[in-house]
Design an enzyme around this catalytic site. Structure first.
Site, PDB file in Angstrom:
ATOM      1  N   PRO A  96       7.808  -4.625  10.990  1.00 39.97           N
ATOM      2  CG  PRO A  96       6.755  -6.112  12.473  1.00 39.97           C
ATOM      3  CD  PRO A  96       6.927  -4.647  12.177  1.00 39.97           C
ATOM      4  CB  ALA A 106     -15.908  -1.384  17.706  1.00 43.82           C
ATOM      5  N   GLY A 117     -13.669  -1.990  13.780  1.00 41.05           N
ATOM      6  CA  GLY A 117     -13.180  -0.981  12.840  1.00 41.05           C
ATOM      7  C   GLY A 117     -11.696  -1.148  12.559  1.00 41.05           C
ATOM      8  CD  GLU A 118      -7.609   2.280   9.397  1.00 40.65           C
ATOM      9  OE1 GLU A 118      -6.449   2.427   8.983  1.00 40.65           O
ATOM     10  OE2 GLU A 118      -8.520   3.118   9.199  1.00 40.65           O
ATOM     11  CB  CYS A 172      -0.947   0.000   1.196  1.00 46.05           C
ATOM     12  SG  CYS A 172      -0.123  -0.139   2.786  1.00 46.05           S
ATOM     13  CG  ASN A 173       2.648   2.799   3.004  1.00 45.19           C
ATOM     14  OD1 ASN A 173       1.771   3.615   2.765  1.00 45.19           O
ATOM     15  ND2 ASN A 173       2.773   2.214   4.180  1.00 45.19           N
TER      16      ASN A 173
END
EC number: 1.2.1.70
Length: 427
Positions: A111, A185, A187-188, A50-51
């Site tokens: 890592p 929850a 979520g992210e 993603c980066n």
């Protein structure tokens, strides 16, 4: 052929551009399988996260890599040209080692990148686009990354909320394999918590979420690592006692875990200790819970102060890691040069042997036809000497003409050393 590294990352390109040139495994596998039939560029590894998207290859020039990256994603080279970085040979090796060690990551020392680079190499091996030379560079980069992680503290301090919670659980409970974790929850933030704890080897993960769909999605992502149970949000309070670790991050405007609920849970647990982490703002857990014996309550501010301190420690450790990477890169480059010199020496010896054999054949023919042995041997020695020293003589002449006096002086000195060595009496 040179070793090149070319690509974009979070520092050089926007997320929109990174999305345009990202590869998933299936598409990349197909592209690599096609590429192995192209003589000009058939020895490459692509790292896509993603980066970053990076191409590592043995190639004639970096332009061929840039064109391949653009063509593979149906975009104009002009869209990439001002965002890509490119490194060659020594710089490319150092860059790969920094990437594999987490020194070039958005989250310093993370890592996961090492596993991602290893997966990229494995995919290219399956597609048969990895030569022994390219493979040896990657294997040495993995060795460097292992040294960095084991001999420096660059990866030993938690610098993300998810990782910090996992490390906190290890400090409170020494045996993660016996822990039951509840994430309130899905979520992210809590997804990262769940993934880190699952990787750590906890026994069970209870997911409590208002949306069943999101809970199912998280469950699928970690089910290969840990036993997973999903409960309704309405059943939260009555299931609290089952959890050794509770991480809550709902985004609710009101507290979702009351003091009385935790007190009841503790009683059901026979007062075995609980770690409760409140990642929400406003807070999910009644702060009075901290007063209960056996409860360790941590909030966002507590964790952030730990993360800030740890990040400073990582940055300090990164200085040491950078020195290590540069030293290891130099070692690999030296090894490659010695290996290359060995090949050149072998070719030089073979060439000299061929000259000797030709001159010897000519001398034997002269003797066979009745030539004077002394004259034949003198001519043989003279011709052999002339042909063997001719390349060195030409090299000296060219060096003398060159604009670099240092090279000429170096060559002269080394030849003088050879002469001095030969003149030494043999014992």
């Amino acid at each position: 052929m040179s070793f090149f590294a070319l690509g974009v990352n979070h520092q050089t390109a926007s997320v929109e551009l990174r999305e345009q040139i990202a590869f998933n495994a299936e598409r990349l596998s197909n592209l690599l399988a096609e590429q192995r039939h192209h003589e000009s560029l058939k020895d490459l590894v692509v790292v896509s996260t993603c980066n970053r998207t990076e191409v590592y290859a043995m190639a004639e020039d970096a332009e061929s890599l840039l064109k391949w990256l653009a063509d593979a994603n149906n975009i104009d080279v002009k869209q990439l040209i001002h965002h890509v970085y490119r490194y060659e040979n020594a710089q490319a090796i150092t860059h790969l080692m920094r990437v594999a060690s987490g020194l070039d990551s958005l989250m310093l020392g993370e890592p996961q990148i090492l596993g991602q680079v290893k997966s990229a190499l494995a995919l290219s091996k399956e597609a048969q686009t990895v030569s022994p030379e390219l493979n040896s560079v990657f294997e040495y980069a993995f060795y460097a990354a292992k040294r960095v992680r084991s001999e420096t503290a660059v990866g030993s301090h938690a610098v993300s909320m998810g990782y910090a919670v996992a490390q906190l659980a290890l400090q409170v409970f020494s045996k993660p394999e016996k822990l039951t974790v509840m994430v309130v929850a899905a979520g992210e933030m809590n997804s990262l918590v769940a993934k880190h704890l699952a990787e750590m080897g906890v026994a069970k993960m209870i997911i409590c979420n208002r949306s069943r769909e999101r809970a199912d999605q998280l469950a699928q992502e970690i089910a290969h690592q840990v036993e997973v149970e999903i409960i309704d949000f309405s059943d939260l309070a009555e299931n609290l006692y089952r959890a050794d670790v509770v991480s809550s991050c709902t985004g609710s405007l009101h507290q979702v875990i009351a003091y009385a609920d935790v007190k009841t849970a503790l009683k059901k647990r026979r007062y075995q200790q609980m770690l409760m982490v409140d990642l929400a703002v406003p807070r999910d857990i009644d702060p009075k819970v901290e007063s209960l014996d056996g409860v360790y309550l941590y909030g966002v501010d507590d964790l952030q102060s730990v993360i800030d301190e740890n990040l400073a420690q990582r940055r300090q450790a990164a200085v040491e890691a950078e020195v290590m990477v540069n030293q290891l890169a130099t070692q690999l480059i030296t090894h490659q040069k010695v290996k290359e010199a060995g090949s050149t020496i072998h070719a030089y010896r073979q060439h000299s042997e061929e000259i000797s054999q030709r001159e010897l054949t000519q001398a034997l023919e002269a003797l066979h036809h009745g030539g004077n042995p002394e004259q034949v041997l003198q001519q043989f020695a003279h011709r052999l000497t002339q042909k063997l020293i001719h390349p060195t003589s030409m090299l000296l002449r060219e060096a003398a003409k060159a604009e670099s006096p240092d090279y000429f002086e170096w060559l002269q000195q080394h030849l003088q050393d050879v002469f001095d060595h030969e003149r030494k009496p043999k014992r």
